[in-house]
Every structure is written in C-alpha cells, then in structure tokens.
Write an enzyme that holds these catalytic residues in place. Structure first.
Site, PDB file in Angstrom:
ATOM      1  N   PRO A 150       0.815  -1.222   0.000  1.00 17.41           N
ATOM      2  CA  PRO A 150       0.000   0.000   0.000  1.00 17.41           C
ATOM      3  C   PRO A 150       0.845   1.267   0.000  1.00 17.41           C
ATOM      4  CG  PRO A 150      -0.064  -1.039   2.163  1.00 17.41           C
ATOM      5  CD  PRO A 150       0.629  -1.999   1.235  1.00 17.41           C
ATOM      6  N   TYR A 151       1.985   1.215   0.644  1.00 17.64           N
ATOM      7  CA  TYR A 151       2.905   2.352   0.646  1.00 17.64           C
ATOM      8  C   TYR A 151       3.390   2.650  -0.765  1.00 17.64           C
ATOM      9  CZ  TYR A 151       7.243   4.962   1.723  1.00 17.64           C
ATOM     10  OH  TYR A 151       8.246   5.895   1.776  1.00 17.64           O
ATOM     11  N   SER A 152       3.806   1.601  -1.479  1.00 15.62           N
ATOM     12  CA  SER A 152       4.297   1.774  -2.848  1.00 15.62           C
ATOM     13  C   SER A 152       3.208   2.319  -3.758  1.00 15.62           C
ATOM     14  CB  SER A 152       4.829   0.448  -3.393  1.00 15.62           C
ATOM     15  OG  SER A 152       5.906  -0.026  -2.610  1.00 15.62           O
ATOM     16  N   LYS A 155       2.730   6.065  -2.923  1.00 13.32           N
ATOM     17  CA  LYS A 155       3.851   6.891  -3.370  1.00 13.32           C
ATOM     18  C   LYS A 155       3.918   6.984  -4.899  1.00 13.32           C
ATOM     19  CE  LYS A 155       5.731   8.246   0.533  1.00 13.32           C
ATOM     20  NZ  LYS A 155       5.808   9.676   0.896  1.00 13.32           N
TER      21      LYS A 155
END
Length: 253
Positions: A150-152, A155
C-alpha cells in the site's frame, strides 16, 4: 544571500526525521518556517530550537491538511513554499493488507499532499505570485518490496500527482518537484525496523555496511537538496521526480 531569505515555508510532517531536517535547513537559509506534526511535544521542541511555528495536525484528515496552509496564511499572510514530508511506512503485502491499512496509507501518503497542495496553489494563484512545492516521495514508487504494497501504491500516486500538478501550474510560475528517497536513517525508520524486522542496536552499522556508499541516506543531506529545489537556484526545473538514492532503478547485477 541565503537561499530562502524572507520566504514563508510550510513543512508538513516537519516534527521529526526528514521533515525536521528540512525545517532546520530552511531556517538556516533565511526562511520563516511553519511545521506540522502529530507529536506536539516533539514539534514544539524543534520550534523552540529553530524559531519555527509548530502546528499540531493530523494530516490523515483532509480538512486538517488544507488547514495547515490556512493557518500558515493566518500567521504570515502568504505561503511561498510547501514541503510534503509526512509519511506512513507501516508494513503490508498485497495478500495481508486490510482495507483499513490501505486507507491509512492513501490518507497520509497521497490524500494529505493533494489537499495541502490544493490550498497552497490556490493562495499562490490568488496573489499571482510564484511558488515552489517539493513532495517527499520514495524509490518504492518504482515498485517497492512485497511488504510495502500500500505504501508503494500511494507513493506511485504521489509521483504522478507531482507531474500532473507541475504541468497544470507551470504557467502560474509554480514549480512542483519530488524526491524518490531511498533507505534513510531516521528515528522513525529505526522504530519501524525494530518493530517489523527484529532489528537490534547495531541496525545502523549493519545497514550502512551493506550500502554502496557505506551509509544510509541522511536527513540533513536530503534537506539541503530540498532547500535547493525550493529556491531560485534550481531555476526553471518543474515536474521532476528525482531518484535520490544509491540504488539504480532498472539496473541489476
């Protein structure tokens, strides 16, 4: 003359880590700085040390993200520069990420920058004044490890937003750029490594020894580069998402 002399700079997520480094560097370069953070005691200490103004804000709330700009305008009458440095790096893969975790990442890593940029650009346009924005992104925007799904995703969205907004507002003389930073040593990263990867007290030394340059990214070095991008010294550069790392996307042994 200092690079940011007489500029009003808002650093969202400026109470610790890379954001705190940017606050210190901007103050050193002559700026009037406002910082936001959820940890009021940490932010207020930094503010006392630097002369910045600390505003407590939960940037997961889009109203508070917009309000960070409004409160900067209330305090100083304008905003010249915005840095979106807040970030959430809690772990989750494609298979184990819950909708709640996914939404948390989108809220902090993508939605908050969107609405703070919206408010900042609106002020700059209303005053017909040039301005600069820098978004702290991540090399995970290129793909990232499995445990940062989810971070990737968030971003990567922020990288696209950076280019889109830069294109939309280049004729307003508003320059918007981003940094895809790599593995950087901060207090927050130390805590994450201990919590999720069983890291010990030798984390920094072990990680540094495994890097091509013999060290992890340093918050103060990133901060100096951000100040350069915020300043007129970076010329006409806009819409650039710069890989600030010692790993090369697409290259392999």
């Amino acid at each position: 003359m200092a690079l940011l002399q007489d500029k009003v700079v808002l650093v969202n997520g400026g109470s610790q880590g890379v954001g705190a480094g940017i606050v210190r560097a901007a103050v050193r370069e002559g700026a009037t700085v406002v910082l936001t953070g959820r940890r009021a005691e940490v932010g207020e200490k930094l503010a006392a040390d630097t002369g910045a103004l600390c505003l407590r804000a939960d940037l997961a709330d889009p109203a508070q993200a917009r309000d960070s700009v409004v409160r900067t305008l209330d305090a100083h009458g304008r905003i010249d520069c915005l840095v979106n440095a807040a970030g959430l790096t809690s772990r989750g893969s494609l298979l184990d990420t819950t909708p709640e975790l996914f939404d948390q990442h989108m809220a902090i890593n993508l939605r908050a920058p969107f609405f703070s940029m919206q408010a900042a650009v609106a002020d700059m346009k209303a005053r017909r004044a040039p301005g600069t924005i820098v978004n702290i992104i991540s090399n995970c925007a290129h793909g990232g490890p499995p445990f940062l799904a989810p971070y990737s995703a968030a971003k990567a969205g922020l990288a696209g937003l950076t280019r889109n907004a830069a294109h939309a507002h280049r004729w307003d003389r508003i320059r918007i750029n981003g940094l895809n930073i790599g593995w950087t040593y901060t207090e927050g990263e130390d805590a994450v490594q201990r919590a999720f990867h069983d890291a010990g007290d030798d984390l920094r030394e072990k990680a540094a020894a495994a890097q091509p340059m013999g060290k992890l990214g340093q918050a103060d070095e990133i901060a100096d580069f951000v100040v350069f991008l915020l300043s007129e010294r970076s010329g006409v550069v806009t819409g650039s998402v710069i890989d600030w790392d010692q790993e090369i996307p697409g290259a392999y042994e």
